[in-house]
Enzyme design. Sequence first.
Site, mmCIF file in Angstrom:
data_model
loop_
_atom_site.group_PDB
_atom_site.id
_atom_site.type_symbol
_atom_site.label_atom_id
_atom_site.label_comp_id
_atom_site.label_asym_id
_atom_site.label_seq_id
_atom_site.Cartn_x
_atom_site.Cartn_y
_atom_site.Cartn_z
ATOM 1 N N PHE A 60 35.093 43.967 39.793
ATOM 2 C CA PHE A 60 34.430 44.780 40.815
ATOM 3 C C PHE A 60 35.339 45.858 41.395
ATOM 4 C CE2 PHE A 60 35.581 40.463 42.116
ATOM 5 C CZ PHE A 60 36.683 40.731 42.929
ATOM 6 N N TYR A 61 36.440 46.204 40.721
ATOM 7 C CA TYR A 61 37.299 47.292 41.180
ATOM 8 C C TYR A 61 36.770 48.624 40.644
ATOM 9 C CZ TYR A 61 41.148 44.275 42.847
ATOM 10 O OH TYR A 61 41.931 43.370 43.527
ATOM 11 N N GLY A 62 35.777 49.130 41.269
ATOM 12 C CA GLY A 62 35.220 50.401 40.845
ATOM 13 C C GLY A 62 34.104 50.813 41.773
ATOM 14 N N ASN A 69 37.545 50.272 37.068
ATOM 15 C CA ASN A 69 38.984 50.039 36.915
ATOM 16 C C ASN A 69 39.295 49.461 35.542
ATOM 17 O OD1 ASN A 69 41.546 48.116 37.438
ATOM 18 N ND2 ASN A 69 41.608 49.832 38.873
ATOM 19 N N LYS A 92 40.138 39.259 38.138
ATOM 20 C CA LYS A 92 39.295 38.485 39.049
ATOM 21 C C LYS A 92 37.820 38.766 38.752
ATOM 22 C CE LYS A 92 41.302 40.174 42.758
ATOM 23 N NZ LYS A 92 42.533 40.806 42.216
#
Length: 333
Positions: A60-62, A69, A92
Amino acid sequence: MVVNTVNLGGTASGVTVANVGHGLLRLLSAENEEQAFEAIKAGVDALPSGVKMFLNSAEFYGPNFGTGNLELLSRFYEKYPEYADKTFLSVKGGARPNTMFPDSSPENLRRSIETISAALRGTKKVDLFETARVARNVPLEDALKTLVELKNEGKFDHIHPIAAVEIEVSLWAYEDETKKVIETARELGIPVIAYSQVHTQRPARPLAKGLSTDTIKSRDDLPEGDLRRNFSLFQEENLKANLAITEALKVIAARKGITPAQLSIAWVASLGPHMIPLPGASKANHTLENLAAGDIELTKAELDGVADIMAKPEVKGERYLGGEANKMLHLWG
C-alpha cells in the site's frame, strides 16, 4: 566506511544485513526515478561483499494505498538486475485492497502476496512477507498458519520461524510495550526492524515524523495536504512542547559532530545488537548519511543525556490521529 551487521532470524539466520536498513516509503517523492534508484544503489554499493541491504516496502505504499512503490521497485530491478541478490526485500501486506484496514483471512493474505508479486513482475522474489498490523478478525496463530502455507508454496522465502519483527521505535515512540517487544525479541534471537511512522521532507527515518530534523519549526512548515497536519503531535498545543525536545537533542548531536538524524538512528541501534533502524531516503547522500549512523557509538554520558531529555518533558500528543483512528493504526491493536 565500516558497516556493522546483523544476522536475521528463523529460516533467514544465514542472511547478514547492514545494521541500518532502507525504508522505501517515500521513493515516489524523488525528483525522478533515477534519483530514487541511486538512493538504493548508494547504500548497497557501500556494503562489503556478502552483506545485504534490508529494503522495506509495502503493498500500500503508493497513491490511494496502491502498489506504486512496488512498481517503481520492479523498474529498479529490471534496470539493475544485479542488485536483486544484494538486497533483502521485506514487503508489508495483509490489508484490505486500497486501504490500511488489517485483514488476516486466508483469502486476503493470499490475495495480498499475489498482488505484491504481480507488481514486482518477476524482477525480485519477496524475501520476507509481513502482515502490517495484527488483525482482529483472525487469531494470530491462525494467520501464521496461513503464512506458513503460503511460504511453503513458494510465494515468499521467510516468515516462520520469525525472521524479523517490525515495530515503531524512536526517541518519540519508546513505550513500555515497545521495550517488552525489544527484550522478548532479544531473548528469542529475532532482529527488530525499527521504523518510524513518518511523512517528512527527509523521509522514513526514526525521527518522529520529522520532529528530530531541522525541517519543521511550526505548523506553517507542513505543506498543505501533508498528513502530519492531522497528527496529534503537530497540533499547535502540542507542537511547541515537542519542538523544545528537538532543540535539546540537537545540542547533543552538535557536541558529537553528527546530525540530529544520525543521533536518532544511532540511539535506536544502541538498544541492542539485534536492532536494525529503518530510515529511508530518496537521495543517495541521505542513504549514505543514514548508513554511517549505524557505525556511531554513543558514550554512556551521551546516552544518559538522551535519557534525561526523554524523561523530563513528555511528548505531547498521540502517535497518529488520536481517538478511534489511533486505535486502528496502533501497532499493538
